[in-house]
Design a protein around this motif. Sequence first.
Motif, PDB file in Angstrom:
ATOM      1  N   GLU A   1       0.807  -1.218   0.000  1.00 42.76           N
ATOM      2  CA  GLU A   1       0.000   0.000   0.000  1.00 42.76           C
ATOM      3  C   GLU A   1       0.841   1.269   0.000  1.00 42.76           C
ATOM      4  OE1 GLU A   1      -4.142  -1.237   2.143  1.00 42.76           O
ATOM      5  OE2 GLU A   1      -2.378  -1.067   3.455  1.00 42.76           O
ATOM      6  N   TYR A   2       2.059   1.174   0.523  1.00 42.44           N
ATOM      7  CA  TYR A   2       2.975   2.317   0.543  1.00 42.44           C
ATOM      8  C   TYR A   2       4.357   1.830   0.150  1.00 42.44           C
ATOM      9  CZ  TYR A   2      -0.614   4.761   3.282  1.00 42.44           C
ATOM     10  OH  TYR A   2      -1.789   5.339   3.708  1.00 42.44           O
ATOM     11  N   THR A   3       5.141   2.724  -0.469  1.00 41.52           N
ATOM     12  CA  THR A   3       6.513   2.375  -0.819  1.00 41.52           C
ATOM     13  C   THR A   3       7.398   3.608  -0.714  1.00 41.52           C
ATOM     14  OG1 THR A   3       7.867   1.166  -2.428  1.00 41.52           O
ATOM     15  CG2 THR A   3       6.360   2.806  -3.310  1.00 41.52           C
ATOM     16  N   ALA A   4       8.664   3.404  -0.377  1.00 46.81           N
ATOM     17  CA  ALA A   4       9.641   4.487  -0.331  1.00 46.81           C
ATOM     18  C   ALA A   4      10.362   4.562  -1.671  1.00 46.81           C
ATOM     19  CB  ALA A   4      10.645   4.252   0.796  1.00 46.81           C
ATOM     20  N   VAL A   5      10.486   5.780  -2.205  1.00 44.81           N
ATOM     21  CA  VAL A   5      11.107   5.976  -3.513  1.00 44.81           C
ATOM     22  C   VAL A   5      12.138   7.090  -3.416  1.00 44.81           C
ATOM     23  CG1 VAL A   5      10.728   6.475  -5.959  1.00 44.81           C
ATOM     24  CG2 VAL A   5       8.937   5.316  -4.640  1.00 44.81           C
TER      25      VAL A   5
END
Length: 315
Positions: free
Chosen positions: A101-105
């Motif tokens: 649902e969330y990701t670090a980029v």
Amino acid sequence: MSAVVIDEFGGQDKLKQREVPMPEMTADQVIVQEKAAGINPIDWKTREGFLQGMLNWQFPIILGWDVSGVITEVGANVTDWKIGDEVFARPATTRFGTYAEYTAVDANLLAPKPKNISFEEAAAVPLAGLTAWQALFDHGHLEKGEKVFIHAGSGGVGSFAIQLAKSVGAYVITTTSSKNIDFVKGLGADQVIDYHETDFAEILKDIDLVVDTIGGDAQEKSVNILKHGTGRLVAITGMDSEKTAGLAEARNVTFDSIWLDPNGEELTKLADMLEDGTIKVTLDSVHEFSAEGVAEAHDRSESHHALGKIIVRFK
């Protein structure tokens, strides 16, 4: 947050949905709340364990390296992006992928989502679009008036490569099955070969650039259709071939096996081309985010019959 993970290598049954910790963000990253994620062959090849030698990761692994969504947190060193920005990206290749649902980029890998396309369409672009761009231009050095042969033009990379090659004035040849001939012509292909009926190696010659998306015998045969002395073969299959390299050297042509380099600047150029209509996105299918939905998407990708890109969307 909810994520689809694998705890061991194997088939589609190894995909499991469960709660995992939120991603940890560095000062140079942002957190993206995902709206859609792309499905690519690297996903299921990693799941099966084919890439263990290249990607030596610990379990659990979150697959997926295409994302579109909305920024919800911004790192201390990030100045070009703010909370609420709609973005898309091909994140760095780590074991914390985009089936979540969330990701670090990394901030430098982001591009603004084109306003005229959906989140699902945006998620289809980064990996395949950047691969096509880098194969044609960064490595293939394609120029106006040259002949480029693109294997499998109806696939994710091929469909972008046709459009990008036409945008610089190249003569584009591609292969596909009979049912997809009109589709690839609509993308701009000048010459289409039905691979079920015709062996490309028997009718093509003096090609300036070949973009190989399938590998194997097709890669080796591609060497012989290149223009002697100046022809270039760029393979994106991620598996170098010593035999192909030897054949290329003997024919005095260039052979390059490449691995995608995530690049926010190039993705922004693709975003501009999407906004002005120079290129377009074709979605093969859209699946709901769940272990079952991801398995269905993998099954579609593994069939090798996808027309365009396969997407998972988040509610």
